[in-house]
Design a protein around this motif. Sequence first.
Motif, PDB file in Angstrom:
ATOM      1  N   PRO A  22       0.815  -1.224   0.000  1.00  0.00           N
ATOM      2  CA  PRO A  22       0.000   0.000   0.000  1.00  0.00           C
ATOM      3  C   PRO A  22       0.848   1.274   0.000  1.00  0.00           C
ATOM      4  O   PRO A  22       0.504   2.268  -0.653  1.00  0.00           O
ATOM      5  CB  PRO A  22      -0.835  -0.124   1.284  1.00  0.00           C
ATOM      6  CG  PRO A  22      -0.917  -1.589   1.526  1.00  0.00           C
ATOM      7  CD  PRO A  22       0.413  -2.128   1.092  1.00  0.00           C
TER       8      PRO A  22
ATOM      9  N   ARG B 104       2.330   1.498  -3.603  1.00  0.00           N
ATOM     10  CA  ARG B 104       1.300   1.837  -4.589  1.00  0.00           C
ATOM     11  C   ARG B 104       0.898   3.299  -4.466  1.00  0.00           C
ATOM     12  O   ARG B 104       0.669   3.983  -5.472  1.00  0.00           O
ATOM     13  CB  ARG B 104       0.080   0.941  -4.405  1.00  0.00           C
ATOM     14  CG  ARG B 104      -1.032   1.214  -5.434  1.00  0.00           C
ATOM     15  CD  ARG B 104      -2.202   0.279  -5.226  1.00  0.00           C
ATOM     16  NE  ARG B 104      -2.734   0.403  -3.877  1.00  0.00           N
ATOM     17  CZ  ARG B 104      -3.652  -0.424  -3.369  1.00  0.00           C
ATOM     18  NH1 ARG B 104      -4.098  -1.429  -4.093  1.00  0.00           N
ATOM     19  NH2 ARG B 104      -4.099  -0.260  -2.139  1.00  0.00           N
ATOM     20  N   MET B 105       0.791   3.792  -3.224  1.00  0.00           N
ATOM     21  CA  MET B 105       0.462   5.194  -3.004  1.00  0.00           C
ATOM     22  C   MET B 105       1.473   6.096  -3.704  1.00  0.00           C
ATOM     23  O   MET B 105       1.107   7.070  -4.380  1.00  0.00           O
ATOM     24  CB  MET B 105       0.453   5.476  -1.503  1.00  0.00           C
ATOM     25  CG  MET B 105       0.291   6.928  -1.111  1.00  0.00           C
ATOM     26  SD  MET B 105       0.374   7.134   0.691  1.00  0.00           S
ATOM     27  CE  MET B 105       2.139   6.872   0.976  1.00  0.00           C
ATOM     28  N   HIS B 106       2.752   5.771  -3.588  1.00  0.00           N
ATOM     29  CA  HIS B 106       3.778   6.590  -4.220  1.00  0.00           C
ATOM     30  C   HIS B 106       3.763   6.445  -5.738  1.00  0.00           C
ATOM     31  O   HIS B 106       4.046   7.415  -6.463  1.00  0.00           O
ATOM     32  CB  HIS B 106       5.152   6.230  -3.664  1.00  0.00           C
ATOM     33  CG  HIS B 106       5.320   6.649  -2.235  1.00  0.00           C
ATOM     34  ND1 HIS B 106       5.993   5.901  -1.299  1.00  0.00           N
ATOM     35  CD2 HIS B 106       4.884   7.748  -1.572  1.00  0.00           C
ATOM     36  CE1 HIS B 106       5.976   6.518  -0.137  1.00  0.00           C
ATOM     37  NE2 HIS B 106       5.296   7.631  -0.274  1.00  0.00           N
TER      38      HIS B 106
ATOM     39  N   GLN C 133       1.031   5.934  -7.535  1.00  0.00           N
ATOM     40  CA  GLN C 133      -0.099   6.761  -7.958  1.00  0.00           C
ATOM     41  C   GLN C 133       0.287   8.241  -7.966  1.00  0.00           C
ATOM     42  O   GLN C 133      -0.005   8.973  -8.928  1.00  0.00           O
ATOM     43  CB  GLN C 133      -1.281   6.555  -7.013  1.00  0.00           C
ATOM     44  CG  GLN C 133      -1.945   5.193  -7.109  1.00  0.00           C
ATOM     45  CD  GLN C 133      -3.021   5.019  -6.042  1.00  0.00           C
ATOM     46  OE1 GLN C 133      -2.869   5.449  -4.898  1.00  0.00           O
ATOM     47  NE2 GLN C 133      -4.121   4.377  -6.415  1.00  0.00           N
ATOM     48  N   GLU C 134       0.946   8.683  -6.908  1.00  0.00           N
ATOM     49  CA  GLU C 134       1.277  10.097  -6.785  1.00  0.00           C
ATOM     50  C   GLU C 134       2.358  10.519  -7.773  1.00  0.00           C
ATOM     51  O   GLU C 134       2.301  11.623  -8.328  1.00  0.00           O
ATOM     52  CB  GLU C 134       1.693  10.406  -5.345  1.00  0.00           C
ATOM     53  CG  GLU C 134       0.518  10.293  -4.386  1.00  0.00           C
ATOM     54  CD  GLU C 134       0.871  10.594  -2.950  1.00  0.00           C
ATOM     55  OE1 GLU C 134      -0.040  10.957  -2.188  1.00  0.00           O
ATOM     56  OE2 GLU C 134       2.047  10.462  -2.571  1.00  0.00           O
TER      57      GLU C 134
ATOM     58  N   LEU D 255      -2.574  15.699  -4.000  1.00  0.00           N
ATOM     59  CA  LEU D 255      -2.659  14.291  -3.624  1.00  0.00           C
ATOM     60  C   LEU D 255      -3.235  13.513  -4.789  1.00  0.00           C
ATOM     61  O   LEU D 255      -3.943  14.075  -5.634  1.00  0.00           O
ATOM     62  CB  LEU D 255      -3.547  14.098  -2.391  1.00  0.00           C
ATOM     63  CG  LEU D 255      -2.985  14.558  -1.043  1.00  0.00           C
ATOM     64  CD1 LEU D 255      -4.047  14.424   0.040  1.00  0.00           C
ATOM     65  CD2 LEU D 255      -1.741  13.771  -0.665  1.00  0.00           C
ATOM     66  N   CYS D 256      -2.957  12.213  -4.801  1.00  0.00           N
ATOM     67  CA  CYS D 256      -3.503  11.337  -5.841  1.00  0.00           C
ATOM     68  C   CYS D 256      -3.972  10.030  -5.207  1.00  0.00           C
ATOM     69  O   CYS D 256      -3.558   9.673  -4.097  1.00  0.00           O
ATOM     70  CB  CYS D 256      -2.439  11.020  -6.900  1.00  0.00           C
ATOM     71  SG  CYS D 256      -1.821  12.448  -7.793  1.00  0.00           S
ATOM     72  N   GLY D 257      -4.850   9.342  -5.913  1.00  0.00           N
ATOM     73  CA  GLY D 257      -5.216   7.987  -5.558  1.00  0.00           C
ATOM     74  C   GLY D 257      -5.752   7.797  -4.155  1.00  0.00           C
ATOM     75  O   GLY D 257      -6.639   8.527  -3.698  1.00  0.00           O
ATOM     76  N   SER D 258      -5.201   6.815  -3.442  1.00  0.00           N
ATOM     77  CA  SER D 258      -5.725   6.427  -2.136  1.00  0.00           C
ATOM     78  C   SER D 258      -5.634   7.563  -1.126  1.00  0.00           C
ATOM     79  O   SER D 258      -6.536   7.742  -0.300  1.00  0.00           O
ATOM     80  CB  SER D 258      -4.972   5.194  -1.618  1.00  0.00           C
ATOM     81  OG  SER D 258      -3.576   5.456  -1.536  1.00  0.00           O
ATOM     82  N   ARG D 259      -4.561   8.344  -1.187  1.00  0.00           N
ATOM     83  CA  ARG D 259      -4.441   9.450  -0.226  1.00  0.00           C
ATOM     84  C   ARG D 259      -5.429  10.573  -0.538  1.00  0.00           C
ATOM     85  O   ARG D 259      -5.942  11.231   0.371  1.00  0.00           O
ATOM     86  CB  ARG D 259      -3.009   9.996  -0.201  1.00  0.00           C
ATOM     87  CG  ARG D 259      -2.080   9.172   0.647  1.00  0.00           C
ATOM     88  CD  ARG D 259      -1.102  10.022   1.405  1.00  0.00           C
ATOM     89  NE  ARG D 259      -0.092  10.638   0.549  1.00  0.00           N
ATOM     90  CZ  ARG D 259       0.876  11.415   1.018  1.00  0.00           C
ATOM     91  NH1 ARG D 259       0.959  11.687   2.304  1.00  0.00           N
ATOM     92  NH2 ARG D 259       1.773  11.924   0.193  1.00  0.00           N
TER      93      ARG D 259
ATOM     94  N   ARG E 104      -8.743   9.374   0.858  1.00  0.00           N
ATOM     95  CA  ARG E 104      -8.767   9.481   2.313  1.00  0.00           C
ATOM     96  C   ARG E 104      -8.917  10.940   2.749  1.00  0.00           C
ATOM     97  O   ARG E 104      -9.674  11.260   3.669  1.00  0.00           O
ATOM     98  CB  ARG E 104      -7.500   8.875   2.904  1.00  0.00           C
ATOM     99  CG  ARG E 104      -7.477   8.880   4.424  1.00  0.00           C
ATOM    100  CD  ARG E 104      -6.369   8.016   4.983  1.00  0.00           C
ATOM    101  NE  ARG E 104      -5.052   8.496   4.627  1.00  0.00           N
ATOM    102  CZ  ARG E 104      -4.219   7.884   3.791  1.00  0.00           C
ATOM    103  NH1 ARG E 104      -4.587   6.752   3.207  1.00  0.00           N
ATOM    104  NH2 ARG E 104      -3.025   8.373   3.524  1.00  0.00           N
TER     105      ARG E 104
END
Length: 391
Positions: free
Chosen positions: A92, A95-97, A99-100, A228-232, A235
């Motif tokens: 996770p 993946r967050m990085h 996406q960003e 921000l992108c994606g999961s962050r 949130r």
Amino acid sequence: MLVVETQKLYYENVYQRTFRAQVLSCEAEKEHWLVVLNRTAFFPEGGGQPGDRGVLDSVNVLDTKEKEGVVLHITNAPLSVGKLVTGGIDWPFRRMHMQEHSGEHILSGVLHRFFGVNNVGFHMGSACVTLDLDKPLDAHQIALGERLANEAVYQNLPIEIGYPSVQELETLDYRSKKELTGQVRIVTIPGYDVCACCGTHVARTGEIGMVKVLGFMHYKGGVRISMLCGSRALRDYGERLAAVTAVSGLLSAKPEAVADAVERLLQEKDALKQQVSTLQNDLLAGKAASMQPAANGLLCTFEEGLNPDALRHYSTLLVPKCARAAAVFSGEDGHFQYAVAGAEGIDVRAFGKEMNAALNGRGGGKPGLVQGNVQASRKEIEDWFAQHKED
């Protein structure tokens, strides 16, 4: 430390989460260890992207860095040299990085193409991603960039990674923050961006989820964008929605009307504050008029709930009641704020310094008025004033 270039599995398959590798070296560094493997799926810090974290067997990998082609795994415990270990990255987090990083490329590419700005700084922080551009942009330009970046997300475009030859690079129009030598890794998002990059990216733009600009500020002659992108981003939206919903309930206003409701509340607060100030001034004027003249030329009084402005005002109202100075204290036993106003022609600065020294205080001001605070009880203050008889 062995200088054997690490096989970088994250470039061969960015989605690989586990792997087997041999420990080539393990050296202590303060309270951590630096572990070198012959191969790794852990991406090391670079290009504004943080290093991966995860585990090697039962040992935690806290961070990952690279030095001269060697990936250093920073762990909380040692590993035996020569041992075969199983590595697992914190997916996770990675993946967050991804996406960003991919979302930042799209936004930077769009803003570069439309407004001629260049990316001169990029950082993935714990709170958000910051993007530094070399020229100023306004809110409408940034909003357009955000909208077009999300169009790229909706199209679910392939993100292509290649290693062009020197001859191909000479004719390729690509973005880069610095002059590059050797083999150059190019990340292409068709129709949106072509950029030199060493980071990890998603395979298709749809995986980014969304690109959201949080705000921007003028910075070093250009602009710094927070995003921000994606999961962050999802949130963050959830947290903001919860906050707006809570405020909406407190104000008995629809979410879309919260800003207007808060503005009305602030206006009411300002009006009430003015009313309270007027009433307080009237009350203080009445108290000052009824105050008995100071027998020794110094007047010391205590009043609850006075802010610095009210302290100054009350002390000046009391000046006619004394030949030397009027001191007003407000606060609680052990900690008082004060204002001391001098009678006409009296410089109270030396008096204030003497009082501060005796009562553990701090403050200062102009010849006719000093202000500050003391760490003393009411009795200590009253006793000190009682000792200062007029010369």
